[in-house]
Design a protein around this motif. Structure first.
Motif, PDB file in Angstrom:
ATOM      1  N   ARG A  10     -50.460 -43.999 -35.009  1.00 40.65           N
ATOM      2  CA  ARG A  10     -51.859 -43.715 -34.664  1.00 40.65           C
ATOM      3  C   ARG A  10     -51.994 -42.360 -33.980  1.00 40.65           C
ATOM      4  NH1 ARG A  10     -54.237 -44.774 -29.655  1.00 40.65           N
ATOM      5  NH2 ARG A  10     -52.727 -45.258 -28.033  1.00 40.65           N
ATOM      6  N   GLY A  12     -53.675 -40.629 -30.787  1.00 39.33           N
ATOM      7  CA  GLY A  12     -54.354 -40.828 -29.508  1.00 39.33           C
ATOM      8  C   GLY A  12     -55.290 -39.659 -29.273  1.00 39.33           C
ATOM      9  N   LYS A  13     -55.777 -39.533 -28.041  1.00 41.09           N
ATOM     10  CA  LYS A  13     -56.673 -38.427 -27.742  1.00 41.09           C
ATOM     11  C   LYS A  13     -55.942 -37.087 -27.909  1.00 41.09           C
ATOM     12  CE  LYS A  13     -58.243 -40.261 -23.775  1.00 41.09           C
ATOM     13  NZ  LYS A  13     -58.091 -41.712 -23.824  1.00 41.09           N
ATOM     14  N   VAL A  14     -54.669 -37.069 -27.541  1.00 40.43           N
ATOM     15  CA  VAL A  14     -53.912 -35.814 -27.599  1.00 40.43           C
ATOM     16  C   VAL A  14     -52.709 -35.886 -28.545  1.00 40.43           C
ATOM     17  CG1 VAL A  14     -52.476 -34.235 -26.232  1.00 40.43           C
ATOM     18  CG2 VAL A  14     -54.638 -35.060 -25.297  1.00 40.43           C
ATOM     19  N   LYS A  15     -52.024 -37.023 -28.549  1.00 45.07           N
ATOM     20  CA  LYS A  15     -50.775 -37.091 -29.322  1.00 45.07           C
ATOM     21  C   LYS A  15     -50.925 -37.884 -30.619  1.00 45.07           C
ATOM     22  CE  LYS A  15     -49.157 -37.547 -24.883  1.00 45.07           C
ATOM     23  NZ  LYS A  15     -49.326 -38.715 -24.064  1.00 45.07           N
ATOM     24  N   ILE A  17     -48.707 -40.293 -32.995  1.00 40.13           N
ATOM     25  CA  ILE A  17     -47.531 -41.112 -32.719  1.00 40.13           C
ATOM     26  C   ILE A  17     -46.932 -41.639 -34.017  1.00 40.13           C
ATOM     27  CG2 ILE A  17     -46.678 -43.059 -31.340  1.00 40.13           C
ATOM     28  CD1 ILE A  17     -49.546 -42.717 -29.893  1.00 40.13           C
ATOM     29  N   LEU A  25     -39.850 -43.621 -30.925  1.00 42.36           N
ATOM     30  CA  LEU A  25     -41.144 -43.066 -31.335  1.00 42.36           C
ATOM     31  C   LEU A  25     -41.073 -41.548 -31.299  1.00 42.36           C
ATOM     32  CD1 LEU A  25     -43.651 -45.226 -29.211  1.00 42.36           C
ATOM     33  CD2 LEU A  25     -43.078 -45.532 -31.633  1.00 42.36           C
ATOM     34  N   PHE A  27     -43.523 -38.423 -30.604  1.00 42.83           N
ATOM     35  CA  PHE A  27     -44.841 -37.985 -30.121  1.00 42.83           C
ATOM     36  C   PHE A  27     -45.051 -36.531 -30.522  1.00 42.83           C
ATOM     37  CE2 PHE A  27     -43.875 -41.512 -27.324  1.00 42.83           C
ATOM     38  CZ  PHE A  27     -45.089 -42.180 -27.289  1.00 42.83           C
ATOM     39  N   HIS A  70     -38.856 -42.356 -20.630  1.00 43.43           N
ATOM     40  CA  HIS A  70     -38.747 -42.727 -22.052  1.00 43.43           C
ATOM     41  C   HIS A  70     -38.205 -41.601 -22.927  1.00 43.43           C
ATOM     42  CE1 HIS A  70     -42.961 -41.296 -23.679  1.00 43.43           C
ATOM     43  NE2 HIS A  70     -42.436 -40.418 -22.848  1.00 43.43           N
ATOM     44  N   LYS A  83     -38.136 -43.422 -26.304  1.00 44.54           N
ATOM     45  CA  LYS A  83     -37.837 -44.839 -26.459  1.00 44.54           C
ATOM     46  C   LYS A  83     -39.156 -45.604 -26.595  1.00 44.54           C
ATOM     47  CE  LYS A  83     -34.351 -47.479 -23.983  1.00 44.54           C
ATOM     48  NZ  LYS A  83     -33.699 -47.604 -22.694  1.00 44.54           N
ATOM     49  N   LEU A  85     -41.484 -48.531 -25.998  1.00 42.88           N
ATOM     50  CA  LEU A  85     -41.523 -49.520 -24.911  1.00 42.88           C
ATOM     51  C   LEU A  85     -42.724 -50.441 -25.062  1.00 42.88           C
ATOM     52  CD1 LEU A  85     -40.994 -46.963 -22.010  1.00 42.88           C
ATOM     53  CD2 LEU A  85     -39.241 -48.500 -22.916  1.00 42.88           C
ATOM     54  N   LEU A  87     -45.800 -51.064 -23.387  1.00 41.52           N
ATOM     55  CA  LEU A  87     -46.520 -50.297 -22.386  1.00 41.52           C
ATOM     56  C   LEU A  87     -47.361 -51.197 -21.496  1.00 41.52           C
ATOM     57  CD1 LEU A  87     -46.050 -47.197 -22.666  1.00 41.52           C
ATOM     58  CD2 LEU A  87     -48.507 -47.142 -22.403  1.00 41.52           C
ATOM     59  N   LYS A 135     -56.613 -49.527 -18.443  1.00 39.48           N
ATOM     60  CA  LYS A 135     -56.260 -48.465 -19.372  1.00 39.48           C
ATOM     61  C   LYS A 135     -57.097 -48.483 -20.646  1.00 39.48           C
ATOM     62  CE  LYS A 135     -52.321 -47.045 -22.069  1.00 39.48           C
ATOM     63  NZ  LYS A 135     -52.832 -45.747 -22.476  1.00 39.48           N
ATOM     64  N   GLU A 190     -48.023 -43.535 -16.586  1.00 33.78           N
ATOM     65  CA  GLU A 190     -47.978 -44.787 -17.351  1.00 33.78           C
ATOM     66  C   GLU A 190     -46.536 -45.274 -17.378  1.00 33.78           C
ATOM     67  OE1 GLU A 190     -49.978 -44.784 -21.162  1.00 33.78           O
ATOM     68  OE2 GLU A 190     -51.469 -43.362 -20.431  1.00 33.78           O
ATOM     69  N   ALA A 202     -43.208 -43.614 -18.789  1.00 32.14           N
ATOM     70  CA  ALA A 202     -43.515 -43.303 -20.190  1.00 32.14           C
ATOM     71  C   ALA A 202     -44.577 -42.213 -20.283  1.00 32.14           C
ATOM     72  CB  ALA A 202     -43.989 -44.571 -20.902  1.00 32.14           C
ATOM     73  N   ASP A 203     -45.094 -42.045 -21.477  1.00 31.96           N
ATOM     74  CA  ASP A 203     -46.185 -41.122 -21.794  1.00 31.96           C
ATOM     75  C   ASP A 203     -45.862 -39.685 -21.387  1.00 31.96           C
ATOM     76  OD1 ASP A 203     -48.719 -41.097 -23.147  1.00 31.96           O
ATOM     77  OD2 ASP A 203     -49.617 -40.548 -21.236  1.00 31.96           O
TER      78      ASP A 203
HETATM   79  N1  LIG Z   1     -42.665 -44.993 -24.696  1.00 33.17           N
HETATM   80  C1  LIG Z   1     -43.826 -45.430 -25.153  1.00 33.17           C
HETATM   81  N2  LIG Z   1     -43.876 -46.559 -25.928  1.00 33.17           N
HETATM   82  C2  LIG Z   1     -45.052 -46.997 -26.429  1.00 33.17           C
HETATM   83  N3  LIG Z   1     -46.242 -46.376 -26.241  1.00 33.17           N
HETATM   84  C3  LIG Z   1     -46.263 -45.250 -25.493  1.00 33.17           C
HETATM   85  C4  LIG Z   1     -45.061 -44.726 -24.912  1.00 33.17           C
HETATM   86  N4  LIG Z   1     -45.389 -43.619 -24.201  1.00 33.17           N
HETATM   87  C5  LIG Z   1     -46.729 -43.452 -24.328  1.00 33.17           C
HETATM   88  N5  LIG Z   1     -47.276 -44.419 -25.108  1.00 33.17           N
HETATM   89  C6  LIG Z   1     -48.686 -44.529 -25.531  1.00 33.17           C
HETATM   90  O1  LIG Z   1     -48.896 -43.592 -26.573  1.00 33.17           O
HETATM   91  C7  LIG Z   1     -50.196 -42.993 -26.489  1.00 33.17           C
HETATM   92  C8  LIG Z   1     -50.063 -41.485 -26.304  1.00 33.17           C
HETATM   93  O2  LIG Z   1     -51.041 -40.750 -26.965  1.00 33.17           O
HETATM   94  P1  LIG Z   1     -52.284 -40.092 -26.223  1.00 33.17           P
HETATM   95  O3  LIG Z   1     -51.937 -39.735 -24.831  1.00 33.17           O
HETATM   96  O4  LIG Z   1     -52.817 -39.080 -27.144  1.00 33.17           O
HETATM   97  O5  LIG Z   1     -53.209 -41.346 -26.221  1.00 33.17           O
HETATM   98  P2  LIG Z   1     -54.543 -41.615 -25.455  1.00 33.17           P
HETATM   99  O6  LIG Z   1     -55.680 -41.392 -26.340  1.00 33.17           O
HETATM  100  O7  LIG Z   1     -54.492 -41.007 -24.108  1.00 33.17           O
HETATM  101  O8  LIG Z   1     -54.350 -43.119 -25.435  1.00 33.17           O
HETATM  102  P3  LIG Z   1     -54.756 -44.122 -24.407  1.00 33.17           P
HETATM  103  O9  LIG Z   1     -56.236 -44.058 -24.367  1.00 33.17           O
HETATM  104  O10 LIG Z   1     -54.157 -45.365 -25.013  1.00 33.17           O
HETATM  105  O11 LIG Z   1     -54.077 -43.692 -23.152  1.00 33.17           O
HETATM  106  C9  LIG Z   1     -50.866 -43.651 -25.309  1.00 33.17           C
HETATM  107  O12 LIG Z   1     -51.624 -44.754 -25.738  1.00 33.17           O
HETATM  108  C10 LIG Z   1     -49.688 -44.130 -24.470  1.00 33.17           C
HETATM  109  O13 LIG Z   1     -50.060 -45.218 -23.666  1.00 33.17           O
END
Ligand SMILES: Nc1ncnc2c1ncn2[C@@H]1O[C@H](COP(=O)(O)OP(=O)(O)OP(=O)(O)O)[C@@H](O)[C@H]1O
Ligand SMILES: [Mg+2]
Length: 283
Positions: A10, A12-15, A17, A25, A27, A70, A83, A85, A87, A135, A190, A202-203
């Motif tokens: 998917r 996310g707002k910035v990454k 995945i 994973l 990123f 991670h 890694k 995880l 979350l 979250k 996170e 993580a994150d």
């Molecule tokens: N090690 C990990 N395992 C599983 N998920 C992770 C891990 N590290 C980060 N994430 C999740 O991957 C996403 C990172 O992408 P991004 O920061 O662009 O999303 P986001 O739009 O901020 O998402 P969210 O609104 O869920 O925080 C986040 O949802 C984050 O919680």
């Protein structure tokens, strides 16, 4: 760079995945930008790289100090292998200053400040505060430890570990911020849980998107502070016709770019400067 077999999960707002198998994973940090909880169509050059490289820098520092993260490996300039995880669906907030939603809650009489803290906007807290918020909601809501326990994501032992790691990370980031001439007002982290039930950071971390940095030379208590991130964009939008009174609802994704080149260029420069000041390295 070696080729990875990857399956898109998917954006996310910035990454972006990807699942690369083997419990890992990938990123991909992009130049996407959101403001006021609205996804803009404009891109900020180098932003993805800055966030990825700052996180990698922070995670290396964590490793050197025995804090598990991670990160497996930083690849190229804007990709990180990590890694996978479970979350914990909670945002962990560390605070050193009385600002933002914490200040608003204080004014409404909802919180008690650490003893001896001066009750003025942007005052330094006499000791750091760790808090939790939801979250998966467009507007984050505070969560008490009891509420977290009730939802059974983690137990008291894990909550204590998370608080301890957050305070340790605060110390590490405060040192970098001080060297950089920044004040670290507050930040978000996170955490995830690995297959052995271990709590792991993580994150991303130590980035302008997760930390509220102020320029130390401009700091004055009892005032609204400029933060060292997308403040330029925020300020621009708040004055823009249409946004001033009626900004798009949180969660909206805009289809067309709306930022002038000048605003984009200045914002990009700020991100790069944050990287250089925090890491003492050239971008
Ligand atoms: N090690 C990990 N395992 C599983 N998920 C992770 C891990 N590290 C980060 N994430 C999740 O991957 C996403 C990172 O992408 P991004 O920061 O662009 O999303 P986001 O739009 O901020 O998402 P969210 O609104 O869920 O925080 C986040 O949802 C984050 O919680
Ligand atoms: Mg995020």
């Amino acid at each position: 760079m070696r080729q990875l077999e990857k399956r898109f999960i998917r954006s996310g707002k910035v990454k972006d995945i990807y699942d690369v198998g083997d419990g890992k994973l990938l990123f991909v940090y992009t130049d996407r930008l959101s403001s006021h909880d609205v996804m803009l169509a404009d891109k900020i050059p180098h932003k993805g790289q800055v966030l990825c490289r700052l996180s990698a820098y922070c995670f290396e520092n964590c490793k050197a100090h025995g804090v598990e993260t991670h990160m497996i490996e930083a690849l190229g300039t804007n990709e990180m292998l990590a890694k996978k995880l479970f979350l914990i669906p909670v945002e962990v907030i560390g605070r050193n200053y009385l600002y933002g939603s914490y200040w608003k809650r204080y004014q409404r009489g909802e919180i008690q400040l650490p003893e001896g803290t001066e009750p003025v906007l942007a005052a330094r807290l006499t000791e750091p505060v760790v808090e939790f918020t939801t979250k998966f909601e467009t507007k984050d809501k505070p969560l008490t430890e009891q509420e977290i326990l009730f939802r059974e994501w983690v137990g008291t032992r894990e909550i204590d570990q998370i608080k301890k790691i957050t305070l340790e990370l605060n110390e590490l980031m405060l040192k970098d911020a001080e060297k950089a001439g920044f004040i670290l007002a507050d930040f978000k982290l996170e955490f995830g849980i690995d297959e052995n039930g271990k709590i792991i950071l993580a994150d991303e971390a130590e980035t302008p998107d997760t930390c509220r940095f102020w320029d130390a030379s401009q700091y004055q208590p009892n005032k609204v502070q400029d933060s060292f991130d997308k403040q330029i964009v925020r300020d621009y939008l708040e004055k823009m016709k249409g946004w001033d009174k009626n900004q798009p609802t949180p969660g909206t994704k805009l289809a067309k770019p709306i930022l002038p080149e000048e605003i984009i260029r200045k914002t990009s420069q700020r991100y790069v400067e944050a990287y250089e000041r925090l890491t003492s390295k050239e971008f």
